[in-house]
Motif scaffolding. Structure first.
Motif, PDB file in Angstrom:
ATOM      1  N   VAL A  37       1.003  -1.301   0.146  1.00 44.00           N
ATOM      2  CA  VAL A  37       0.072  -0.031  -0.163  1.00 44.00           C
ATOM      3  C   VAL A  37       0.820   1.162   0.014  1.00 44.00           C
ATOM      4  CG1 VAL A  37      -1.742   1.333   1.343  1.00 44.00           C
ATOM      5  CG2 VAL A  37      -1.879  -1.128   1.176  1.00 44.00           C
ATOM      6  N   ARG A  38       0.851   2.034  -0.835  1.00 45.88           N
ATOM      7  CA  ARG A  38       1.429   3.259  -0.967  1.00 45.88           C
ATOM      8  C   ARG A  38       0.684   4.505  -0.315  1.00 45.88           C
ATOM      9  NH1 ARG A  38       3.524   7.815  -1.245  1.00 45.88           N
ATOM     10  NH2 ARG A  38       4.731   8.472  -2.629  1.00 45.88           N
ATOM     11  N   ARG A  39      -0.709   4.361  -0.650  1.00 45.20           N
ATOM     12  CA  ARG A  39      -1.557   5.566  -0.138  1.00 45.20           C
ATOM     13  C   ARG A  39      -2.835   5.033   0.113  1.00 45.20           C
ATOM     14  NH1 ARG A  39      -4.584   9.866  -1.469  1.00 45.20           N
ATOM     15  NH2 ARG A  39      -3.589  12.160  -1.022  1.00 45.20           N
ATOM     16  N   VAL A  40      -3.377   5.789   1.342  1.00 41.72           N
ATOM     17  CA  VAL A  40      -4.669   5.386   1.441  1.00 41.72           C
ATOM     18  C   VAL A  40      -5.454   6.653   1.956  1.00 41.72           C
ATOM     19  CG1 VAL A  40      -6.512   4.134   3.165  1.00 41.72           C
ATOM     20  CG2 VAL A  40      -4.511   3.188   2.407  1.00 41.72           C
ATOM     21  N   GLU A  41      -6.708   7.069   1.180  1.00 43.91           N
ATOM     22  CA  GLU A  41      -7.546   8.186   1.463  1.00 43.91           C
ATOM     23  C   GLU A  41      -8.809   7.497   2.083  1.00 43.91           C
ATOM     24  OE1 GLU A  41      -9.549  12.071  -0.646  1.00 43.91           O
ATOM     25  OE2 GLU A  41      -7.852  10.954  -1.708  1.00 43.91           O
ATOM     26  N   SER A  96     -16.468  -3.850  -0.611  1.00 47.30           N
ATOM     27  CA  SER A  96     -16.599  -3.716  -1.884  1.00 47.30           C
ATOM     28  C   SER A  96     -15.179  -3.377  -2.300  1.00 47.30           C
ATOM     29  CB  SER A  96     -17.645  -2.780  -2.501  1.00 47.30           C
ATOM     30  OG  SER A  96     -17.529  -1.513  -2.098  1.00 47.30           O
ATOM     31  N   THR A  97     -14.853  -3.848  -3.526  1.00 46.55           N
ATOM     32  CA  THR A  97     -13.464  -3.332  -4.210  1.00 46.55           C
ATOM     33  C   THR A  97     -13.705  -3.352  -5.485  1.00 46.55           C
ATOM     34  OG1 THR A  97     -12.447  -4.612  -2.158  1.00 46.55           O
ATOM     35  CG2 THR A  97     -11.161  -3.917  -4.304  1.00 46.55           C
ATOM     36  N   GLY A 101       1.383   0.438 -15.476  1.00 46.58           N
ATOM     37  CA  GLY A 101       2.333  -0.502 -15.172  1.00 46.58           C
ATOM     38  C   GLY A 101       3.010  -0.980 -13.917  1.00 46.58           C
ATOM     39  N   ALA A 102       3.113   0.045 -12.828  1.00 47.75           N
ATOM     40  CA  ALA A 102       3.567  -0.130 -11.583  1.00 47.75           C
ATOM     41  C   ALA A 102       2.544   0.134 -10.335  1.00 47.75           C
ATOM     42  CB  ALA A 102       4.768   0.693 -11.547  1.00 47.75           C
ATOM     43  N   ARG A 103       1.568   0.682 -10.825  1.00 46.20           N
ATOM     44  CA  ARG A 103       0.379   0.921  -9.666  1.00 46.20           C
ATOM     45  C   ARG A 103      -0.949   0.414  -9.939  1.00 46.20           C
ATOM     46  NH1 ARG A 103      -2.683   5.653  -9.761  1.00 46.20           N
ATOM     47  NH2 ARG A 103      -2.299   6.892 -11.567  1.00 46.20           N
ATOM     48  N   ILE A 104      -1.540   0.196  -8.939  1.00 45.63           N
ATOM     49  CA  ILE A 104      -3.139  -0.117  -8.996  1.00 45.63           C
ATOM     50  C   ILE A 104      -3.860   0.838  -7.911  1.00 45.63           C
ATOM     51  CG2 ILE A 104      -4.931  -1.900  -8.371  1.00 45.63           C
ATOM     52  CD1 ILE A 104      -2.710  -3.789  -8.858  1.00 45.63           C
ATOM     53  N   VAL A 105      -5.059   1.509  -8.544  1.00 43.80           N
ATOM     54  CA  VAL A 105      -5.758   2.149  -7.390  1.00 43.80           C
ATOM     55  C   VAL A 105      -7.161   1.614  -7.427  1.00 43.80           C
ATOM     56  CG1 VAL A 105      -6.829   4.177  -7.416  1.00 43.80           C
ATOM     57  CG2 VAL A 105      -4.499   4.377  -8.223  1.00 43.80           C
ATOM     58  N   GLU A 162     -26.014   0.643   3.345  1.00 44.43           N
ATOM     59  CA  GLU A 162     -25.431   1.675   3.999  1.00 44.43           C
ATOM     60  C   GLU A 162     -24.210   1.755   4.026  1.00 44.43           C
ATOM     61  OE1 GLU A 162     -27.059   4.429   7.560  1.00 44.43           O
ATOM     62  OE2 GLU A 162     -26.433   2.323   8.142  1.00 44.43           O
ATOM     63  N   LYS A 163     -23.443   2.861   3.236  1.00 41.95           N
ATOM     64  CA  LYS A 163     -21.960   2.931   3.144  1.00 41.95           C
ATOM     65  C   LYS A 163     -21.591   3.458   4.411  1.00 41.95           C
ATOM     66  CE  LYS A 163     -20.003   4.565  -0.441  1.00 41.95           C
ATOM     67  NZ  LYS A 163     -19.483   5.294  -1.694  1.00 41.95           N
ATOM     68  N   LEU A 164     -20.634   2.763   5.340  1.00 44.37           N
ATOM     69  CA  LEU A 164     -19.941   3.212   6.567  1.00 44.37           C
ATOM     70  C   LEU A 164     -18.612   3.764   6.268  1.00 44.37           C
ATOM     71  CD1 LEU A 164     -21.107   0.032   8.766  1.00 44.37           C
ATOM     72  CD2 LEU A 164     -22.468   2.040   8.292  1.00 44.37           C
ATOM     73  N   PHE A 165     -17.934   3.388   5.442  1.00 46.40           N
ATOM     74  CA  PHE A 165     -16.602   3.641   5.102  1.00 46.40           C
ATOM     75  C   PHE A 165     -16.170   3.666   3.721  1.00 46.40           C
ATOM     76  CE2 PHE A 165     -12.126   2.159   4.836  1.00 46.40           C
ATOM     77  CZ  PHE A 165     -11.423   2.860   5.576  1.00 46.40           C
ATOM     78  N   ALA A 166     -15.457   4.494   3.347  1.00 46.84           N
ATOM     79  CA  ALA A 166     -15.012   4.576   1.848  1.00 46.84           C
ATOM     80  C   ALA A 166     -13.293   4.915   1.916  1.00 46.84           C
ATOM     81  CB  ALA A 166     -15.903   5.628   1.276  1.00 46.84           C
ATOM     82  N   ALA A 167     -12.853   4.197   0.842  1.00 44.70           N
ATOM     83  CA  ALA A 167     -11.366   4.449   0.713  1.00 44.70           C
ATOM     84  C   ALA A 167     -10.908   4.254  -0.677  1.00 44.70           C
ATOM     85  CB  ALA A 167     -10.594   3.608   1.594  1.00 44.70           C
ATOM     86  N   THR A 168     -10.062   5.221  -1.022  1.00 48.70           N
ATOM     87  CA  THR A 168      -9.380   5.116  -2.033  1.00 48.70           C
ATOM     88  C   THR A 168      -7.923   4.635  -1.843  1.00 48.70           C
ATOM     89  OG1 THR A 168     -10.514   6.919  -3.327  1.00 48.70           O
ATOM     90  CG2 THR A 168      -8.420   6.192  -4.398  1.00 48.70           C
ATOM     91  N   VAL A 169      -7.316   3.612  -2.591  1.00 48.56           N
ATOM     92  CA  VAL A 169      -5.985   2.738  -2.094  1.00 48.56           C
ATOM     93  C   VAL A 169      -5.182   2.907  -3.308  1.00 48.56           C
ATOM     94  CG1 VAL A 169      -4.962   0.853  -1.037  1.00 48.56           C
ATOM     95  CG2 VAL A 169      -7.466   1.562  -0.126  1.00 48.56           C
ATOM     96  N   THR A 170      -4.090   3.053  -3.237  1.00 46.82           N
ATOM     97  CA  THR A 170      -3.052   3.100  -4.266  1.00 46.82           C
ATOM     98  C   THR A 170      -2.091   1.966  -3.706  1.00 46.82           C
ATOM     99  OG1 THR A 170      -3.224   5.161  -4.738  1.00 46.82           O
ATOM    100  CG2 THR A 170      -1.074   4.232  -5.590  1.00 46.82           C
TER     101      THR A 170
END
Length: 133
Positions: free
Chosen positions: A57-61, A77-78, A85-89, A99-107
């Motif tokens: 994991v490089r970044r989590v928002e 959910s994902t 070529g070197a990263r996935i978001v 009901e959405k309780l938590f949301a994240a964007t993960v790099t």
């Protein structure tokens, strides 16, 4: 395609107020990502063995929207947002009965065992983000 992974909240996941401790959402989404990768047919043990590469994991928002509580049935959910070529978001969320309780964007990045940045192997890229026809 959105991948779904069920989670139940156990007592050990909660704080003194009886709600899920904030750091445990990161554990929940980690499990969801691991199962997403597995469902795509990516064997992370083989990736490490055959290519000497791992995901990190490089970044989590993250946004904490509403609390989950002991014994709640949750769904992680994902969904892939971007792949180079070197990263996935990915976008991930934790849901309770719609009901959405938590949301994240993960790099995520691909690293060698020594910790250097590396490109994703072509076979892994095809599984994570198949070419559009």
């Amino acid at each position: 395609m959105t991948h779904s992974f069920p989670i139940r909240v156990y007592y050990e996941d909660t704080d003194l107020a009886g709600i899920v401790y904030y750091a445990n959402y990161l554990k929940f989404i980690e499990r969801g990502r691991s199962e997403w990768v597995r469902a795509l047919g990516v064997d992370q043990v083989a990736m490490k063995r055959d290519h000497g590469l791992v995901f990190a994991v490089r970044r989590v928002e993250a946004d904490y929207l509403k609390p989950a509580k002991f014994d709640d049935d949750l769904t992680v959910s994902t969904e892939l947002v971007a792949e180079t070529g070197a990263r996935i978001v990915v976008e991930q969320a934790v849901w309770r009965a719609g009901e959405k309780l938590f949301a994240a964007t993960v790099t995520l990045v691909c690293l060698t065992e020594a910790g250097a940045a590396a490109r994703l192997p072509a076979d892994v890229r095809r599984k994570i983000a198949p070419p559009l026809h």
